[in-house]
Design an enzyme around this catalytic site. Structure first.
Site, PDB file in Angstrom:
ATOM      1  N   GLY A  17       0.787  -1.233   0.000  1.00 22.33           N
ATOM      2  CA  GLY A  17       0.000   0.000   0.000  1.00 22.33           C
ATOM      3  C   GLY A  17       0.813   1.274   0.000  1.00 22.33           C
ATOM      4  O   GLY A  17       0.242   2.358   0.123  1.00 22.33           O
ATOM      5  N   HIS A  65       7.585   7.439   5.457  1.00 30.17           N
ATOM      6  CA  HIS A  65       6.669   8.045   6.431  1.00 30.17           C
ATOM      7  C   HIS A  65       6.167   6.991   7.386  1.00 30.17           C
ATOM      8  O   HIS A  65       5.876   5.870   6.997  1.00 30.17           O
ATOM      9  CB  HIS A  65       5.491   8.754   5.737  1.00 30.17           C
ATOM     10  CG  HIS A  65       4.814   7.934   4.691  1.00 30.17           C
ATOM     11  ND1 HIS A  65       5.344   7.736   3.441  1.00 30.17           N
ATOM     12  CD2 HIS A  65       3.643   7.245   4.711  1.00 30.17           C
ATOM     13  CE1 HIS A  65       4.533   6.980   2.715  1.00 30.17           C
ATOM     14  NE2 HIS A  65       3.499   6.657   3.471  1.00 30.17           N
TER      15      HIS A  65
HETATM   16  P1  AMP Z   1       1.151   5.198   2.018  1.00 31.58           P
HETATM   17  O1  AMP Z   1      -0.063   4.663   1.309  1.00 31.58           O
HETATM   18  O2  AMP Z   1       1.657   4.331   3.159  1.00 31.58           O
HETATM   19  O3  AMP Z   1       2.241   5.585   1.056  1.00 31.58           O
HETATM   20  O4  AMP Z   1       0.660   6.517   2.743  1.00 31.58           O
HETATM   21  C1  AMP Z   1       0.489   7.717   2.073  1.00 31.58           C
HETATM   22  C2  AMP Z   1      -0.498   8.493   2.880  1.00 31.58           C
HETATM   23  O5  AMP Z   1      -0.399   9.855   2.481  1.00 31.58           O
HETATM   24  C3  AMP Z   1      -1.948   8.073   2.682  1.00 31.58           C
HETATM   25  O6  AMP Z   1      -2.493   7.671   3.929  1.00 31.58           O
HETATM   26  C4  AMP Z   1      -2.617   9.331   2.123  1.00 31.58           C
HETATM   27  O7  AMP Z   1      -3.925   9.520   2.618  1.00 31.58           O
HETATM   28  C5  AMP Z   1      -1.678  10.421   2.593  1.00 31.58           C
HETATM   29  N1  AMP Z   1      -1.653  11.633   1.784  1.00 31.58           N
HETATM   30  C6  AMP Z   1      -1.573  11.739   0.434  1.00 31.58           C
HETATM   31  N2  AMP Z   1      -1.537  13.041   0.041  1.00 31.58           N
HETATM   32  C7  AMP Z   1      -1.588  13.762   1.197  1.00 31.58           C
HETATM   33  C8  AMP Z   1      -1.587  15.166   1.483  1.00 31.58           C
HETATM   34  N3  AMP Z   1      -1.525  16.085   0.497  1.00 31.58           N
HETATM   35  N4  AMP Z   1      -1.660  15.560   2.774  1.00 31.58           N
HETATM   36  C9  AMP Z   1      -1.736  14.650   3.758  1.00 31.58           C
HETATM   37  N5  AMP Z   1      -1.722  13.320   3.565  1.00 31.58           N
HETATM   38  C10 AMP Z   1      -1.661  12.880   2.303  1.00 31.58           C
END
Ligand code: AMP
Ligand code: ZN
Length: 117
Positions: free
Chosen positions: A96, A103
Site C-alpha cells: 500500500g 513516512h
Molecule cells: P502510504 O499509502 O503508506 O504511502 O501513505 C500515504 C499516505 O499519504 C496516505 O495515507 C494518504 O492519505 C496520505 N496523503 C496523500 N496526500 C496527502 C496530502 N496532500 N496531505 C496529507 N496526507 C496525504
C-alpha cells in the site's frame, strides 16, 4: 533544509509549498494530519531528509527513522492514546505504499485489530 527532493509531495509539504495540518516539527522531523484518516488519530511523521522508504534506507538513515518513531510516541502521549496505538511503515506498492518518501503512520483513538489487512 537537508536533502529534499524537488518534486516529492512530502518534501513539498515540508517546504510549505503544499498546505498540510502540521502536528509537530523539530530539526529532523515533520508531522501532519493524514488527508484521508483511517482512525481518529492518523498522523504522518516524515524525516526532513528525502529517502524513498525503508527498502532504500541506509545505515546512516537509522537516526532519521528512529526520530520519526520517537516523534510518533510523543504525539501519542500528547493525545492520550497510549492505551493502544500503532506505528506503520508501508513498504512497497504491494503493502500500500503510495508516496515514496519514508513516512510513519501513527494510528490510534479506536480499537485496532490484529493482524492488519
Ligand atoms: P502510504 O499509502 O503508506 O504511502 O501513505 C500515504 C499516505 O499519504 C496516505 O495515507 C494518504 O492519505 C496520505 N496523503 C496523500 N496526500 C496527502 C496530502 N496532500 N496531505 C496529507 N496526507 C496525504
Ligand atoms: Zn521527499
Amino acid at each position: 533544509m537537508p536533502d529534499t527532493n524537488q518534486d516529492c509531495l512530502f518534501c513539498r509539504i515540508i517546504r510549505g509549498e503544499i498546505p498540510a495540518k502540521k502536528v509537530y516539527e523539530d530539526e529532523q522531523v515533520f508531522a501532519f494530519e493524514d488527508i484521508d484518516p483511517k482512525a481518529p488519530t492518523h498522523v504522518l511523521v516524515v524525516p526532513k531528509k528525502h529517502f524513498a522508504g525503508l527498502k532504500e534506507a541506509r545505515a546512516e538513515d537509522a537516526e532519521w527513522i528512529g526520530r520519526c518513531h520517537l516523534a510518533a510516541a510523543h504525539i501519542a502521549r500528547q493525545r492520550n492514546i497510549e492505551n493502544g496505538y500503532r506505528t506503520v511503515l508501508n513498504v512497497g506498492p504491494g503493502a500500500g505504499q503510495s508516496v515514496f518518501h519514508l513516512h510513519v503512520h501513527l494510528l490510534g483513538g479506536r480499537a485496532l485489530g490484529w493482524p492488519p489487512g
